[in-house]
Design a protein around this motif. Structure first.
Motif, short mmCIF file in Angstrom:
data_model
loop_
_atom_site.label_atom_id
_atom_site.label_comp_id
_atom_site.label_asym_id
_atom_site.label_seq_id
_atom_site.Cartn_x
_atom_site.Cartn_y
_atom_site.Cartn_z
N ASP A 106 0.83 -1.20 0.00
CA ASP A 106 0.00 0.00 0.00
C ASP A 106 0.87 1.26 0.00
OD1 ASP A 106 -2.34 -1.42 -0.08
OD2 ASP A 106 -2.79 -1.22 2.07
N ALA A 107 1.98 1.23 0.74
CA ALA A 107 2.87 2.39 0.78
C ALA A 107 3.48 2.65 -0.59
CB ALA A 107 3.97 2.16 1.81
N GLU A 108 3.84 1.59 -1.31
CA GLU A 108 4.41 1.76 -2.65
C GLU A 108 3.38 2.36 -3.61
OE1 GLU A 108 7.42 1.48 -3.55
OE2 GLU A 108 8.42 0.17 -2.12
N PHE A 109 2.14 1.89 -3.55
CA PHE A 109 1.12 2.43 -4.44
C PHE A 109 0.75 3.86 -4.07
CE2 PHE A 109 0.23 -2.13 -5.37
CZ PHE A 109 0.37 -2.05 -6.76
N LYS A 110 0.77 4.18 -2.79
CA LYS A 110 0.46 5.55 -2.37
C LYS A 110 1.53 6.51 -2.87
CE LYS A 110 -2.21 4.46 1.81
NZ LYS A 110 -2.20 4.45 3.30
N ARG A 111 2.78 6.07 -2.93
CA ARG A 111 3.85 6.92 -3.47
C ARG A 111 3.58 7.30 -4.92
NH1 ARG A 111 7.31 3.39 -0.47
NH2 ARG A 111 8.41 4.52 1.19
N LEU A 112 2.86 6.44 -5.62
CA LEU A 112 2.56 6.68 -7.03
C LEU A 112 1.17 7.27 -7.23
CD1 LEU A 112 3.92 3.29 -8.42
CD2 LEU A 112 5.11 5.50 -8.35
N ASP A 113 0.52 7.65 -6.12
CA ASP A 113 -0.85 8.18 -6.16
C ASP A 113 -1.80 7.19 -6.83
OD1 ASP A 113 -0.25 10.61 -4.88
OD2 ASP A 113 0.47 11.47 -6.76
N MET A 114 -1.57 5.90 -6.60
CA MET A 114 -2.45 4.84 -7.11
C MET A 114 -3.28 4.28 -5.96
SD MET A 114 0.21 2.82 -9.63
CE MET A 114 -1.03 1.63 -10.18
N ALA A 115 -4.45 3.72 -6.30
CA ALA A 115 -5.32 3.15 -5.28
C ALA A 115 -4.63 1.97 -4.60
CB ALA A 115 -6.63 2.68 -5.92
N VAL A 116 -4.89 1.79 -3.31
CA VAL A 116 -4.30 0.68 -2.57
C VAL A 116 -4.96 -0.63 -3.00
CG1 VAL A 116 -3.66 2.10 -0.59
CG2 VAL A 116 -5.92 1.02 -0.65
N LEU A 117 -4.40 -1.75 -2.54
CA LEU A 117 -4.77 -3.04 -3.08
C LEU A 117 -6.15 -3.54 -2.68
CD1 LEU A 117 -1.54 -5.21 -2.89
CD2 LEU A 117 -2.51 -4.01 -4.83
N SER A 118 -6.67 -3.08 -1.55
CA SER A 118 -7.91 -3.66 -1.03
C SER A 118 -9.06 -3.60 -2.03
CB SER A 118 -8.32 -2.97 0.27
OG SER A 118 -8.47 -1.57 0.05
N GLY A 119 -9.07 -2.59 -2.88
CA GLY A 119 -10.13 -2.48 -3.87
C GLY A 119 -9.91 -3.31 -5.12
N GLU A 120 -8.72 -3.90 -5.23
CA GLU A 120 -8.38 -4.67 -6.43
C GLU A 120 -8.49 -6.19 -6.22
OE1 GLU A 120 -7.51 -3.08 -9.25
OE2 GLU A 120 -7.65 -1.11 -8.27
N ILE A 121 -8.54 -6.62 -4.98
CA ILE A 121 -8.47 -8.05 -4.68
C ILE A 121 -9.75 -8.54 -4.01
CG2 ILE A 121 -5.96 -8.05 -4.49
CD1 ILE A 121 -6.26 -7.89 -1.45
N ASP A 122 -9.84 -9.86 -3.83
CA ASP A 122 -11.03 -10.48 -3.26
C ASP A 122 -10.80 -10.87 -1.80
OD1 ASP A 122 -13.64 -11.45 -3.27
OD2 ASP A 122 -13.02 -13.47 -3.85
N GLY A 123 -9.95 -10.13 -1.11
CA GLY A 123 -9.69 -10.40 0.30
C GLY A 123 -8.31 -10.98 0.54
N VAL A 124 -7.97 -11.14 1.82
CA VAL A 124 -6.65 -11.63 2.22
C VAL A 124 -6.82 -12.72 3.28
CG1 VAL A 124 -4.42 -11.05 3.25
CG2 VAL A 124 -5.59 -9.39 1.77
N ILE A 125 -6.12 -13.83 3.10
CA ILE A 125 -6.04 -14.89 4.11
C ILE A 125 -4.68 -14.79 4.76
CG2 ILE A 125 -5.99 -17.39 4.50
CD1 ILE A 125 -7.75 -17.67 1.98
N ASP A 126 -4.65 -14.59 6.07
CA ASP A 126 -3.39 -14.49 6.80
C ASP A 126 -3.10 -15.85 7.44
OD1 ASP A 126 -1.22 -13.95 8.46
OD2 ASP A 126 -1.95 -11.95 8.99
N THR A 127 -2.12 -16.58 6.90
CA THR A 127 -1.81 -17.92 7.41
C THR A 127 -1.17 -17.87 8.79
OG1 THR A 127 0.23 -17.83 6.10
CG2 THR A 127 -1.62 -19.05 5.17
N LEU A 128 -0.58 -16.73 9.17
CA LEU A 128 -0.03 -16.64 10.53
C LEU A 128 -1.17 -16.61 11.54
CD1 LEU A 128 2.32 -16.35 12.46
CD2 LEU A 128 2.26 -13.86 12.07
#
Length: 248
Positions: A106-128
């Motif tokens: 998200d920090a990398e995309f914000k540097r480019l003034d691009m939308a963060v990933l949450s709107g592009e994906i279908d969720g996140v599974i955290d295996t930890l």
């Protein structure tokens, strides 16, 4: 752990970074992704080294071994951002310690003034998070999980994003293998999984031996139902059902 939809696309993701905190200027230097569809590895993976335009911290360098010199001729994040976003678009991400990697991305995309990933994906599974729920109080690093599930990581002398994603894909399949089948685990050593950990097809029904109850066992079972029916004053569902079905 929810069941995946049929045809669902999972992308196992890992990153390597110059340090631990994107808010103090640390950057991503490697992205590795492994694609699975219907819990099967497809081979459509994504891997990219990235020039972070800064040096790695000493501790981080000891972990990944990617020197400033090695990364100097690699593309910068802005050069790969669009293709990476297209690759993961619509997928459900599987990440070990997701807040770390998602925070950096998200920090990398914000540097480019691009939308963060949450709107592009279908969720996140955290295996930890999953591992801590399954094995509270145990070590749940990727190496520890590989040991627990018998997954060889002998070739992992340094952290690498693609290698770690490949290992995490195997770990995830092992952690969630119960989602693959309603068959009973008899606890023996039969090899009933394929190379990618997916459950192999069950034997045809005509090959399965079915032992029917004997007359004596049926009568004993009926005695139990009669006893249960008396205890609940004639309201035993199991005892009433055969009679009701017979009437129909």
């Amino acid at each position: 752990m929810g069941l995946q939809k049929i045809g669902s696309r999972l992308v196992v993701l890992d990153t390597e970074t110059t340090g631990l905190n994107p808010r103090t200027g640390d950057r991503i230097i490697e992205i590795g992704c492994v694609e699975m569809i219907d819990r099967r590895l497809t081979g459509n993976n994504y891997h990219q080294y990235i020039n972070p335009e800064r040096d790695s911290e000493e501790g981080a360098l000891a972990v990944h071994g990617l020197t400033t010199e090695f990364l100097s001729d690699k593309p910068k994040f802005r050069q790969i951002a669009a293709e990476f976003k297209e690759y993961i678009s619509g997928a459900e991400l599987i990440i070990h310690n997701a807040p770390f990697d998602m925070g950096f991305l998200d920090a990398e995309f914000k540097r480019l003034d691009m939308a963060v990933l949450s709107g592009e994906i279908d969720g996140v599974i955290d295996t930890l998070v999953q591992a801590k729920e399954m094995y509270p109080g145990k070590r749940n690093s990727l190496d520890a999980l590989c040991d627990r599930y018998g997954i060889s990581n002998a070739h992992r002398t340094l952290h690498g994003a693609l290698l770690d994603s490949e290992l995490l894909a195997e770990v995830y399949l092992a952690m969630t293998r119960g989602q693959n089948s309603f068959s009973i685990d008899f606890g023996d050593d039969r090899n009933d999984t394929g190379e990618n950990g997916a459950r192999l097809p069950l034997a045809p029904l005509e090959e399965i031996f079915v032992r029917l109850a004997s007359v004596e066992e049926i009568l004993l079972h009926e005695d139990v139902l009669v006893s249960l029916n008396k205890e609940v004053r004639g309201l035993c569902v199991w005892h009433k059902l055969p009679a009701e079905v017979a009437q129909e």
